[in-house]
Design an enzyme around this catalytic site. Sequence first.
Site, short mmCIF file in Angstrom:
data_model
loop_
_atom_site.label_atom_id
_atom_site.label_comp_id
_atom_site.label_asym_id
_atom_site.label_seq_id
_atom_site.Cartn_x
_atom_site.Cartn_y
_atom_site.Cartn_z
N THR A 156 74.18 26.92 54.85
CA THR A 156 75.48 27.48 54.87
C THR A 156 76.02 26.18 55.19
O THR A 156 76.23 25.85 56.29
CB THR A 156 75.64 28.46 56.20
N LYS A 186 79.98 33.84 51.27
CA LYS A 186 79.39 33.74 52.51
C LYS A 186 80.35 33.69 53.63
O LYS A 186 80.35 34.31 54.56
CB LYS A 186 78.26 32.62 52.71
N LYS A 228 80.37 28.27 63.63
CA LYS A 228 80.41 27.36 62.58
C LYS A 228 80.83 27.97 61.33
O LYS A 228 81.62 27.55 60.58
CB LYS A 228 78.73 27.08 62.29
P1 NAD Z 1 67.42 24.76 62.15
O1 NAD Z 1 68.05 23.87 63.05
O2 NAD Z 1 66.39 25.51 62.56
O3 NAD Z 1 66.59 24.15 60.82
C1 NAD Z 1 67.50 23.07 60.07
C2 NAD Z 1 66.01 22.18 59.80
O4 NAD Z 1 66.51 21.10 59.31
C3 NAD Z 1 65.41 21.38 61.18
O5 NAD Z 1 64.16 21.71 61.35
C4 NAD Z 1 65.94 19.79 60.94
O6 NAD Z 1 64.67 19.14 61.73
C5 NAD Z 1 65.70 19.83 59.54
N1 NAD Z 1 66.43 18.44 59.02
C6 NAD Z 1 67.56 18.12 59.38
N2 NAD Z 1 67.96 17.19 58.65
C7 NAD Z 1 67.00 16.85 57.73
C8 NAD Z 1 66.65 15.86 56.77
N3 NAD Z 1 67.41 14.84 56.66
N4 NAD Z 1 65.46 15.87 56.31
C9 NAD Z 1 64.55 16.79 56.58
N5 NAD Z 1 64.82 17.98 57.41
C10 NAD Z 1 65.88 17.79 57.97
O7 NAD Z 1 68.36 25.81 61.34
P2 NAD Z 1 68.33 27.25 60.82
O8 NAD Z 1 68.64 28.26 61.84
O9 NAD Z 1 67.03 27.11 59.83
O10 NAD Z 1 69.58 27.13 59.66
C11 NAD Z 1 69.54 26.45 58.34
C12 NAD Z 1 70.74 26.73 57.94
O11 NAD Z 1 70.74 28.26 57.41
C13 NAD Z 1 72.11 26.55 58.46
O12 NAD Z 1 72.99 26.13 57.64
C14 NAD Z 1 72.60 27.78 59.08
O13 NAD Z 1 73.83 27.93 59.28
C15 NAD Z 1 72.10 28.75 57.94
N6 NAD Z 1 71.90 30.15 58.46
C16 NAD Z 1 71.22 30.43 59.57
C17 NAD Z 1 70.95 31.86 59.87
C18 NAD Z 1 70.05 31.91 61.41
O14 NAD Z 1 70.07 33.01 61.57
N7 NAD Z 1 69.36 31.05 61.90
C19 NAD Z 1 71.29 32.60 59.21
C20 NAD Z 1 71.96 32.52 57.96
C21 NAD Z 1 72.13 31.20 57.72
#
Ligand code: NAD
Length: 293
Positions: free
Chosen positions: A93, A168, A243
């Site tokens: 997102t 979204k 966010k």
């Molecule tokens: P998270 O922080 O658990 O996962 C993100 C991952 O990206 C981490 O493991 C981090 O190490 C990795 N990362 C960061 N920079 C990187 C790079 N340069 N190379 C490789 N890996 C890298 O976050 P999440 O909860 O999985 O959310 C991911 C996205 O989905 C966000 O944008 C969030 O807003 C969106 N989202 C989350 C949810 C939820 O309920 N968690 C729901 C809908 C949308």
Amino acid sequence: MTRIAFIGLGNMGGPMAANLVKAGHDVVGFDLSHDMLKAAEATGVKAANVLTEALADAEAVVTMLPKGQHVLTVWTDILRSVPKGTLLIDSSTIDVDSARKAHAMAGDVGCLSLDAPVSGGTGGAAAGTLTFMAGGSTESFAGAKPLLEVMGRKIVHCGDAGAGQAAKICNNMILGISMIGVCEAFVLGEKLGLSHQALFDVASTSSGQCWSINTYCPVPGPVPTSPANTDYKPGFSAALMLKDLRLSQEAALSSGASTPLGAEAAQLYALFEKLGNGGRDFSAIIEMFREAE
Ligand code: NAD
């Protein structure tokens, strides 16, 4: 079977990649976190030590990263390595402007691209029941659809570049505003001596009905599965709601849209986070209204 590179194996990306493996795809994953990489490996994802290792021979690349700046940096590196025609799907997102920039970068080197953010949370990611909101060309959408169908239940092509992110943040702005409205109504009802169940029975079947009351009721009791029944364990955290509300306000500013209630909701969630509640479910904001009396 498609050879897929999956970049960002966090709370959402990890289970999404696992579902692609379960469906028979060859998935090579990369994450900066060694722990996340190990956890993904246990689900059948092949672990790459560096980004380029994950990209070798990939027909499609999925990114699931925290913010726009991460996506732009990672896509810049990806687009240096992959051949023309490779399909890039970003399910993070992020802000609409960064999403459009990412599409333009992909287009410049002849790659296909789709912004495809999700709703449904970590439960939906694990169960493969996410909703995908996609933006990009018809060709990109057609290429991505079979993969998105493995990870989600509802796939909507919302329009051109950035349209998925736009849908979204519009949806989540409605959610933030409606949750605050429902919380205020329950606090008012308490003051007026109305039971939670009585207000729920009326509002959930009358013109006040909405997802925030019918499915995610912010007081314990009426909807047994809502986070209010488990001391507001997320669910969807207040930090993530903040966010998304901030993204909606950035988009409102850059597009000139008037969103006064969205702005107010963003301020209220910012205050709620400042008070130490970022990790709690976003429906716990009802407590801030009770305490404000
Ligand atoms: P998270 O922080 O658990 O996962 C993100 C991952 O990206 C981490 O493991 C981090 O190490 C990795 N990362 C960061 N920079 C990187 C790079 N340069 N190379 C490789 N890996 C890298 O976050 P999440 O909860 O999985 O959310 C991911 C996205 O989905 C966000 O944008 C969030 O807003 C969106 N989202 C989350 C949810 C939820 O309920 N968690 C729901 C809908 C949308």
